[in-house]
Motif scaffolding. Structure first.
Motif, PDB file in Angstrom:
ATOM      1  N   TRP A  88       6.089   2.093   4.268  1.00 37.40           N
ATOM      2  CA  TRP A  88       4.976   0.656   4.540  1.00 37.40           C
ATOM      3  C   TRP A  88       5.962   0.144   5.578  1.00 37.40           C
ATOM      4  O   TRP A  88       4.690  -0.186   6.640  1.00 37.40           O
ATOM      5  CB  TRP A  88       5.525  -0.130   3.459  1.00 37.40           C
ATOM      6  N   GLN A 139       9.884   3.306  -0.525  1.00 38.32           N
ATOM      7  CA  GLN A 139       8.760   2.586  -0.234  1.00 38.32           C
ATOM      8  C   GLN A 139       8.701   1.689   0.686  1.00 38.32           C
ATOM      9  O   GLN A 139       7.576   1.411   1.374  1.00 38.32           O
ATOM     10  CB  GLN A 139       7.891   2.356  -1.734  1.00 38.32           C
ATOM     11  N   GLU A 156       5.110   2.239   9.049  1.00 40.86           N
ATOM     12  CA  GLU A 156       3.642   2.700   9.197  1.00 40.86           C
ATOM     13  C   GLU A 156       3.299   1.963  10.130  1.00 40.86           C
ATOM     14  O   GLU A 156       2.174   1.965  10.736  1.00 40.86           O
ATOM     15  CB  GLU A 156       3.031   1.935   7.379  1.00 40.86           C
ATOM     16  N   GLN A 182       0.946  -1.337  -0.007  1.00 45.46           N
ATOM     17  CA  GLN A 182       0.136  -0.032   0.254  1.00 45.46           C
ATOM     18  C   GLN A 182       0.898   1.310  -0.014  1.00 45.46           C
ATOM     19  O   GLN A 182       1.194   1.254   0.678  1.00 45.46           O
ATOM     20  CB  GLN A 182      -0.998  -0.041   0.949  1.00 45.46           C
ATOM     21  N   GLY A 183       0.785   2.337  -1.224  1.00 45.88           N
ATOM     22  CA  GLY A 183       1.450   3.543  -1.229  1.00 45.88           C
ATOM     23  C   GLY A 183       1.096   4.371  -0.082  1.00 45.88           C
ATOM     24  O   GLY A 183      -0.056   4.108   0.558  1.00 45.88           O
ATOM     25  N   PRO A 184       1.852   5.225  -0.113  1.00 47.23           N
ATOM     26  CA  PRO A 184       1.469   6.581   0.657  1.00 47.23           C
ATOM     27  C   PRO A 184      -0.739   7.330   0.362  1.00 47.23           C
ATOM     28  O   PRO A 184      -0.593   7.478   2.118  1.00 47.23           O
ATOM     29  CB  PRO A 184       1.772   7.875   0.923  1.00 47.23           C
ATOM     30  N   SER A 185      -1.003   7.388  -0.161  1.00 43.20           N
ATOM     31  CA  SER A 185      -2.237   7.272  -0.630  1.00 43.20           C
ATOM     32  C   SER A 185      -2.893   5.769  -0.628  1.00 43.20           C
ATOM     33  O   SER A 185      -4.767   6.779  -1.178  1.00 43.20           O
ATOM     34  CB  SER A 185      -2.167   8.404  -1.887  1.00 43.20           C
ATOM     35  N   GLY A 186      -3.025   4.967  -0.253  1.00 43.83           N
ATOM     36  CA  GLY A 186      -3.576   3.905  -0.240  1.00 43.83           C
ATOM     37  C   GLY A 186      -3.515   3.286  -1.544  1.00 43.83           C
ATOM     38  O   GLY A 186      -4.068   2.001  -1.748  1.00 43.83           O
ATOM     39  N   GLN A 187      -3.161   3.484  -2.437  1.00 44.71           N
ATOM     40  CA  GLN A 187      -3.196   3.177  -3.755  1.00 44.71           C
ATOM     41  C   GLN A 187      -2.116   1.689  -2.969  1.00 44.71           C
ATOM     42  O   GLN A 187      -0.797   2.028  -2.963  1.00 44.71           O
ATOM     43  CB  GLN A 187      -2.489   4.289  -4.681  1.00 44.71           C
TER      44      GLN A 187
END
Length: 115
Positions: free
Chosen positions: A107, A103, A110, A60-65
């Motif tokens: 993640w 990235q 996070e 999952q990327g920073p914007s949820g994509q």
């Protein structure tokens, strides 16, 4: 194996994250846990001991994509699991672009900050 690679923060992956062998263009397993230096995979196909692989998986990327991560990996060990036809396999990353490493690092961090 360098002890520092085992000390890298790891993210336990509870969700189903398929791992594709990009040379065979086939899903061969799913992530168990991952760090910026390697991963544990639950495999559903036989692997070559001490083999080198090219994998792709999405995080999952920073914007949820979803963000596709491509890695070159070396199989360090493999063990049969209790489930028929499956095994646990430990890989060390040989290649990982700086962008994908950053990235992946974000993640993993996070999850650590959520605990």
């Amino acid at each position: 194996m360098n002890d520092d690679t085992r000390r890298a923060p790891r993210r336990q992956v509870a969700e189903q994250v398929p791992v594709t062998d990009t040379m065979a263009e086939a899903v061969i397993g799913r992530l168990g846990n991952v760090s910026e230096t390697g991963m544990l995979m639950i495999c559903s196909v036989p692997l070559t001991p001490d083999g080198n692989y090219q994998f792709r998986f999405a995080i999952q990327g920073p914007s949820g994509q979803p963000v596709q991560v491509d890695v070159g990996a070396h199989l360090l060990w493999i063990e049969q699991s209790n489930a028929p036809g499956q095994s646990w396999a430990g890989f060390r990353f040989l290649t990982l672009s700086r962008e994908h490493r950053d990235q992946l690092r974000a993640w993993i961090a996070e999850e650590s900050s959520a605990v």
